[in-house]
Motif scaffolding. Structure first.
Motif, mmCIF file in Angstrom:
data_model
loop_
_atom_site.group_PDB
_atom_site.id
_atom_site.type_symbol
_atom_site.label_atom_id
_atom_site.label_comp_id
_atom_site.label_asym_id
_atom_site.label_seq_id
_atom_site.Cartn_x
_atom_site.Cartn_y
_atom_site.Cartn_z
ATOM 1 N N UNK A 10 0.855 -1.184 0.000
ATOM 2 C CA UNK A 10 0.000 0.000 0.000
ATOM 3 C C UNK A 10 0.892 1.234 0.000
ATOM 4 N N UNK A 11 0.334 2.374 0.314
ATOM 5 C CA UNK A 11 1.125 3.603 0.352
ATOM 6 C C UNK A 11 1.330 4.063 1.787
ATOM 7 N N UNK A 12 2.371 4.839 1.980
ATOM 8 C CA UNK A 12 2.643 5.394 3.305
ATOM 9 C C UNK A 12 1.505 6.319 3.736
ATOM 10 N N UNK A 13 0.931 7.047 2.787
ATOM 11 C CA UNK A 13 -0.189 7.937 3.124
ATOM 12 C C UNK A 13 -1.381 7.156 3.670
ATOM 13 N N UNK A 14 -1.675 6.017 3.056
ATOM 14 C CA UNK A 14 -2.797 5.197 3.534
ATOM 15 C C UNK A 14 -2.502 4.611 4.908
#
Length: 68
Positions: free
Chosen positions: A21-25
């Protein structure tokens, strides 16, 4: 930037990669569960152990908070 913040960013980025996934998520989920500061404060433990141990701990914390 403090060493704690540098490690926290590294940890979140690596955890996001591990979870595909992404760090933002990841950060949004931690914020939603009120875990961001707790994980940041775990620097002393997390930075000396294998990252996968930290990942396992984060998974456990998320699971526990999500179940409530």
């Amino acid at each position: 930037m403090s060493k704690e913040m540098e490690f926290f960013i590294f940890l979140i980025e690596q955890y996001a990669f591990y979870k595909n996934t992404t760090a933002n998520k990841v950060l949004a989920q931690l914020e939603e569960l009120n875990l961001t500061q707790f994980i940041y404060d775990m620097y002393e433990l997390y930075h000396i152990e294998d990252l996968h141990n930290a990942f396992d701990d984060i998974d456990k914390l998320i699971l526990e908070k999500s179940a409530k």
